[in-house]
Design a protein around this motif. Sequence first.
Motif, PDB file in Angstrom:
ATOM      1  N   ARG A   1      20.713 -37.508  15.754  1.00 49.03           N
ATOM      2  CA  ARG A   1      21.255 -38.154  14.554  1.00 49.03           C
ATOM      3  C   ARG A   1      22.768 -37.980  14.483  1.00 49.03           C
ATOM      4  O   ARG A   1      23.502 -38.924  14.177  1.00 49.03           O
ATOM      5  CB  ARG A   1      20.605 -37.572  13.294  1.00 49.03           C
ATOM      6  N   ARG A   2      23.249 -36.791  14.794  1.00 46.84           N
ATOM      7  CA  ARG A   2      24.697 -36.534  14.760  1.00 46.84           C
ATOM      8  C   ARG A   2      25.432 -37.375  15.804  1.00 46.84           C
ATOM      9  O   ARG A   2      26.511 -37.908  15.537  1.00 46.84           O
ATOM     10  CB  ARG A   2      24.968 -35.048  15.001  1.00 46.84           C
TER      11      ARG A   2
ATOM     12  N   GLU B   1      24.483 -40.259  17.062  1.00 51.65           N
ATOM     13  CA  GLU B   1      24.464 -41.661  16.642  1.00 51.65           C
ATOM     14  C   GLU B   1      25.421 -41.914  15.492  1.00 51.65           C
ATOM     15  O   GLU B   1      25.966 -43.010  15.351  1.00 51.65           O
ATOM     16  CB  GLU B   1      23.037 -42.059  16.252  1.00 51.65           C
ATOM     17  N   ASN B   2      25.635 -40.882  14.682  1.00 50.87           N
ATOM     18  CA  ASN B   2      26.504 -41.026  13.511  1.00 50.87           C
ATOM     19  C   ASN B   2      27.977 -40.854  13.870  1.00 50.87           C
ATOM     20  O   ASN B   2      28.831 -41.649  13.478  1.00 50.87           O
ATOM     21  CB  ASN B   2      26.093 -40.006  12.434  1.00 50.87           C
ATOM     22  N   LYS B   3      28.294 -39.809  14.645  1.00 52.41           N
ATOM     23  CA  LYS B   3      29.695 -39.488  14.935  1.00 52.41           C
ATOM     24  C   LYS B   3      30.178 -40.015  16.283  1.00 52.41           C
ATOM     25  O   LYS B   3      31.375 -39.962  16.575  1.00 52.41           O
ATOM     26  CB  LYS B   3      29.896 -37.966  14.873  1.00 52.41           C
TER      27      LYS B   3
END
Length: 739
Positions: free
Chosen positions: A215-216, A218-220
């Motif tokens: 998730r991190r 894909e987000n950052k």
Amino acid sequence: MPLSGVVEFVGREEELQNLHQLLQDNKQVAIAAIAGMGGVGKTELALQYAIKHRETYNGGLCWLLPKTGDIGIQVVQFARMQLDLKPPEDFDILAQVQYCWRHWREGDVLLVLDDVSDYEEVKPYLPSLPSRFKVLITTRQKLGRIAQLSLDVLQPEAALELLRSLLKETPERIERELALANQLCEWLGYLPLGVELVGRYLARKQDLSLTEMLRRLENKRLDERSLSKSKSEADMTARRGVLAAFELSWQELEDSDKQLGCLLSLFAAAPIPWKLVEQCLPEEHTEELEEIRDDSLLILHLLQRKDEGVYQLHPLLREFFQYKCTGLKRAEEFKRSFCKVMVAVGKEIPEYPTLKQIYNVTPAIPHLAEVAKNLIQYVKDEDLIWAFIGNAQLYQDQGLYNQAVSWYEQSLTVTKKRLGESDVSVAQSLNNLAELYYLQGRYSEAEPLFLQALELRRHLLGKEHLDVALSLSNLAQLYNSQGRYSEAEPLFLQALELRRHLLGESHISVAHSLNNLAGLYNYQGRYSEAEPLYLQALELKRCLLGEEHPDFAHSLHNLAFLYYLQRRYSEAESLNLQALELKRCLLGEEHPDFAYSLNTLAALYESQGRYSEAEPLNLQALELRRRLLGEEHPSVADSLNNLAQLYRSQGRYSEAEPLDIQTLALRRKLLGEEHPHVAISLNNLAKLYYLQGNYAKSEPLYLQALDIFEQRLGANHPNTITVRENLAYLRDRLSPNQE
């Protein structure tokens, strides 16, 4: 030589063997260049090779770093410190190096030049080398004629093994979230540096789940700290994080190179047909673009050639170029141009594509999807819908309805949000989604959307418009499939009249209307009215489309089905076989229309008593429909019905009964209690019970079927007459028992 920080070296066994072979093959000086993008593991491979073959090079191993200073000076310093050589100080540096080569310790020698960015700077020191010296260069560039081992990313299994090796202390994390571990490796593009950095980060953060890690990322994206090298990772062979590694290559690019890289990053993470790139930059000369591609991006391994005319960016390099796009002056221009080109591709997809047309357009589909997902704000209002239609239509026309439906649903949502509730694009989105629901057998969901589209089109375009005719025709087709024939006929007639009025007699839309009206008459048993319409439609399609078109094959099949119902079997078989072969060639054997022709041909053979020919066709059609359409679809019910009919005709009653019961239940669920196809199933089950001598079960089913047929089709429809006769036979059989 640097120390390796690798816990377990995986996935490069073949490369190590190939590298050794390259170095041994040259009789004079073997220079093997390990070339590849940043982070692919060039230095680590060279290091592992040196460790593995230490004994082979008994003359010593000299590790040089061209970027830290002149390698001539490095060679002289190494010779003085490690070999106790004393080259004359009054010699120039080149002469001192040559002195070192001549007086080097006996035996084979391995020279490693790690991370060469400019070969011309190191070349002067190499020609005078004795043949016992082997030179291994790691570089991001292609070095012309020098023997080269190009290093690619890891295979998926090797990337997972590398991640697993870095988490040896907590192996359960991988096994517990194995699918997530594979997704992590995939997101990182199987780049060794990326996998190692993330693996080490996870090893330090033992409470961090793989789900949260993904998730991190894909987000950052590349800003995620796990992709940067931590100060605590001093034992890593790699000296930089992912972003810093790519930055080195970026600094070697000219402005025009950078612009092309940023344009390429707008494409999806998939192979890119180069002709699409050229279309995005129509003002640029083809030769200049090729020069940038070949002499900059490919040489620096920032781009990969996948096939003839097809190229691709590594996923993380794509992220990097997108990262750089934010500061590029032409970024907005590139985005609008890219969207314009891809929308044009969507518009060019034909309504009934052949396998060849699908093959030709498929490489562009991921990039069209990228526009719809991430760049839709750069698409003009009038083109908005095409970013979605292109993707949806390609799937729909292959019978991949489940993959198409989300695109049509997104189209409706996005058009409403940007254009408001009252817009022609919204009407088109409503109609498209309704059509797909109809093809999926979701009739109750399709109807309100068809009605909304019709009303909106009438309001916006007036009653005399082709889009209104299309909506009338689609709604009529739905009513026809639902057995609501009295509602369908006036709509079909209106659509036909409107199309004739607006387009004239010789237009493909008129042919479609003729075909649809004929289909209605066919279902109603009005065969003498259906045949001339089918023939007109067939001839129109022959003239307008030619005989090698899926729509022509569709008309052949419809006419064959009519002849089958009329028991004109020899005519039906010839047309059906022709249609089947056309569909096989044009659409392939994994298409609902192909299954449709298989099903009809099987029914024809069953009616002729050709059971051994009918059964494999029935089974093939049923399996294909189940796979393409799902278990709950009207066409699956049709195949179940035909298979049951075949078994019933053969006296295989125990096999027919569960199929008849399943068909009846499925049709009731999908079509409602009053549909003519439900009546057909009631009649078939009643006949089965009659043949089994179970007359008490048979009679009420015949009565239900007769009631539906009389109400929906009339007293003189062939199906009504058949059931009435069946009921009469049953009562004749019952009469003696009742006396």
